[in-house]
Design a protein around this motif. Structure first.
Motif, mmCIF file in Angstrom:
data_model
loop_
_atom_site.group_PDB
_atom_site.id
_atom_site.type_symbol
_atom_site.label_atom_id
_atom_site.label_comp_id
_atom_site.label_asym_id
_atom_site.label_seq_id
_atom_site.Cartn_x
_atom_site.Cartn_y
_atom_site.Cartn_z
ATOM 1 N N GLN A 211 0.821 -1.208 0.000
ATOM 2 C CA GLN A 211 0.000 0.000 0.000
ATOM 3 C C GLN A 211 0.860 1.266 0.000
ATOM 4 O O GLN A 211 0.668 2.175 0.792
ATOM 5 C CB GLN A 211 -0.941 -0.025 1.205
ATOM 6 C CG GLN A 211 -1.900 -1.216 1.181
ATOM 7 C CD GLN A 211 -2.817 -1.260 2.384
ATOM 8 O OE1 GLN A 211 -3.211 -0.218 2.921
ATOM 9 N NE2 GLN A 211 -3.163 -2.454 2.824
ATOM 10 N N VAL A 212 1.800 1.319 -0.928
ATOM 11 C CA VAL A 212 2.675 2.485 -1.027
ATOM 12 C C VAL A 212 1.877 3.745 -1.339
ATOM 13 O O VAL A 212 2.257 4.849 -0.941
ATOM 14 C CB VAL A 212 3.760 2.251 -2.106
ATOM 15 C CG1 VAL A 212 4.655 3.471 -2.252
ATOM 16 C CG2 VAL A 212 4.596 1.023 -1.745
ATOM 17 N N ALA A 213 0.756 3.587 -2.013
ATOM 18 C CA ALA A 213 -0.075 4.749 -2.349
ATOM 19 C C ALA A 213 -0.725 5.362 -1.115
ATOM 20 O O ALA A 213 -1.291 6.464 -1.192
ATOM 21 C CB ALA A 213 -1.153 4.355 -3.357
ATOM 22 N N ARG A 214 -0.627 4.667 0.035
ATOM 23 C CA ARG A 214 -1.287 5.158 1.255
ATOM 24 C C ARG A 214 -0.275 5.395 2.376
ATOM 25 O O ARG A 214 -0.543 5.143 3.541
ATOM 26 C CB ARG A 214 -2.356 4.155 1.686
ATOM 27 C CG ARG A 214 -3.387 3.881 0.595
ATOM 28 C CD ARG A 214 -4.444 2.894 1.028
ATOM 29 N NE ARG A 214 -5.316 3.448 2.038
ATOM 30 C CZ ARG A 214 -6.287 2.752 2.646
ATOM 31 N NH1 ARG A 214 -6.492 1.490 2.337
ATOM 32 N NH2 ARG A 214 -7.042 3.331 3.554
ATOM 33 N N VAL A 230 9.318 2.259 2.491
ATOM 34 C CA VAL A 230 10.107 2.792 1.377
ATOM 35 C C VAL A 230 11.448 2.065 1.289
ATOM 36 O O VAL A 230 11.903 1.692 0.198
ATOM 37 C CB VAL A 230 10.302 4.308 1.531
ATOM 38 C CG1 VAL A 230 11.307 4.827 0.513
ATOM 39 C CG2 VAL A 230 8.963 5.029 1.363
ATOM 40 N N MET A 231 12.096 1.845 2.426
ATOM 41 C CA MET A 231 13.356 1.094 2.431
ATOM 42 C C MET A 231 13.172 -0.297 1.857
ATOM 43 O O MET A 231 14.013 -0.793 1.080
ATOM 44 C CB MET A 231 13.898 1.004 3.869
ATOM 45 C CG MET A 231 14.322 2.320 4.469
ATOM 46 S SD MET A 231 14.561 2.173 6.273
ATOM 47 C CE MET A 231 14.584 3.904 6.758
ATOM 48 N N TYR A 249 8.963 -6.140 -12.469
ATOM 49 C CA TYR A 249 9.133 -4.856 -13.136
ATOM 50 C C TYR A 249 7.820 -4.076 -13.114
ATOM 51 O O TYR A 249 7.809 -2.851 -12.917
ATOM 52 C CB TYR A 249 9.599 -5.059 -14.575
ATOM 53 C CG TYR A 249 9.849 -3.766 -15.316
ATOM 54 C CD1 TYR A 249 10.983 -3.000 -15.034
ATOM 55 C CD2 TYR A 249 8.949 -3.294 -16.261
ATOM 56 C CE1 TYR A 249 11.218 -1.802 -15.687
ATOM 57 C CE2 TYR A 249 9.174 -2.094 -16.922
ATOM 58 C CZ TYR A 249 10.305 -1.357 -16.641
ATOM 59 O OH TYR A 249 10.532 -0.172 -17.291
ATOM 60 N N ALA A 250 6.703 -4.787 -13.299
ATOM 61 C CA ALA A 250 5.391 -4.123 -13.267
ATOM 62 C C ALA A 250 5.118 -3.508 -11.903
ATOM 63 O O ALA A 250 4.576 -2.398 -11.801
ATOM 64 C CB ALA A 250 4.289 -5.118 -13.628
ATOM 65 N N THR A 254 4.654 0.676 -10.955
ATOM 66 C CA THR A 254 3.503 1.290 -10.270
ATOM 67 C C THR A 254 3.887 1.997 -8.974
ATOM 68 O O THR A 254 3.082 2.747 -8.420
ATOM 69 C CB THR A 254 2.427 0.228 -9.946
ATOM 70 O OG1 THR A 254 2.981 -0.759 -9.062
ATOM 71 C CG2 THR A 254 1.921 -0.436 -11.215
ATOM 72 N N THR A 255 5.114 1.738 -8.483
ATOM 73 C CA THR A 255 5.498 2.324 -7.182
ATOM 74 C C THR A 255 6.590 3.386 -7.273
ATOM 75 O O THR A 255 6.714 4.208 -6.359
ATOM 76 C CB THR A 255 5.982 1.232 -6.205
ATOM 77 O OG1 THR A 255 7.110 0.553 -6.765
ATOM 78 C CG2 THR A 255 4.884 0.227 -5.912
#
Length: 278
Positions: A211-214, A230-231, A249-250, A254-255
């Motif tokens: 859930q990097v978007a959050r 993030v690390m 890679y996909a 997206t991140t």
């Protein structure tokens, strides 16, 4: 900060895993750590009495994570160098790893996980958070431990999900796991580390690893959890050749913009961080 609350299906699954409680030696080290007059010499004796933990501590302290110029050969020296809090952190990591050794195919799991964990520790230094090196290492080592845990309980029924993850990555499997079994490997991994009283930041980063978007929501659960996540993503990208299913890679596509925005970097600078870790 609140613990993760298990659903009925997660509770049932955790019951089937038969993960032992923390060993007595680890609880004794924790007591010394919590004591403002904690005795390093006593901790060294406690660690020396447990062969599996003492051997694991020497392996970790002599790994690239600690960047020692010479090899540390004695537990007493390792304990004196690390200090109480860090000894407890490393001992907990080693003991949890030992406790999960009965899960299937763990040798290959640890092989790639150790490489990733060391990269996570390196990412903590690159991002100027040396205080998070141990937690980053713990996250890198155990963030995917829900996979062998599910494999151990579900057996052949889990092979379909594993085959799909080999093709599309583990991030793509979470919804399918939830649909089929009522649990997912990210949540289960977080619950396993929670049972062993891992830092809340590590537990939350494990539970929300996709859930990097959050990241803004994650900071409300623990202020260090977004940095740890993030690390982890940087380390996953840097070690993608070791286990491509962990970061396809996909997944990176997206991140990477989200990570760059969080770190206030452009994408080229972000790629530079990854190259330093690789």
């Amino acid at each position: 900060m609140a613990d993760l609350v298990m659903s009925q299906e997660e509770e049932r699954m955790m019951g089937q895993l038969m993960i032992p409680s923390q060993p007595t030696v680890l609880r004794a080290i924790a007591a010394e750590t919590d004591n403002e007059h904690g005795d390093l010499a006593r901790v060294a004796r406690l660690v020396s009495e447990d062969v599996s933990i003492s051997g694991g501590i020497l392996l970790v302290v002599n790994s690239p994570l600690f960047r020692r110029r010479r090899e540390i050969g004695s537990i007493r020296e390792a304990v004196m160098l690390l200090g109480l809090k860090r000894v407890y952190s490393v001992a907990r990591t080693v003991a949890l790893r030992n406790a999960l050794s009965h899960l299937p195919r763990m040798h290959e799991f640890w092989k790639s996980s150790v490489t990733l964990a060391e990269a996570c520790g390196g990412a903590a230094r690159l991002l100027k958070r040396p205080d998070l090196v141990d937690d980053a290492y713990l996250l890198g080592l155990f963030h995917l431990v829900g996979v062998p845990a599910l494999r151990s309980v579900l057996g052949e029924a889990y092979e379909t999900v594993e085959r799909q993850a080999d093709l599309s990555g583990w991030q793509s499997s979470v919804h399918e796991e939830q649909r089929r079994y009522g649990v997912s490997h990210d949540r289960l991994g977080a619950l396993i580390t929670q049972r062993w009283r891992a830092p809340t930041s590590v537990i939350q980063a494990t539970a929300h690893q996709y859930q990097v978007a959050r990241l803004d929501r994650l900071v409300t659960l623990h202020p260090d959890a977004p940095d740890l996540l993030v690390m982890l993503k940087l380390a996953l990208r840097a070690t993608a050749a070791v286990d491509p299913a962990r970061m396809t890679y996909a997944d990176w596509e997206t991140t990477q913009d989200l990570l760059a925005d969080y770190l206030a970097l452009d994408v080229q600078s972000l790629d530079g961080l990854v190259e330093e870790l690789a």
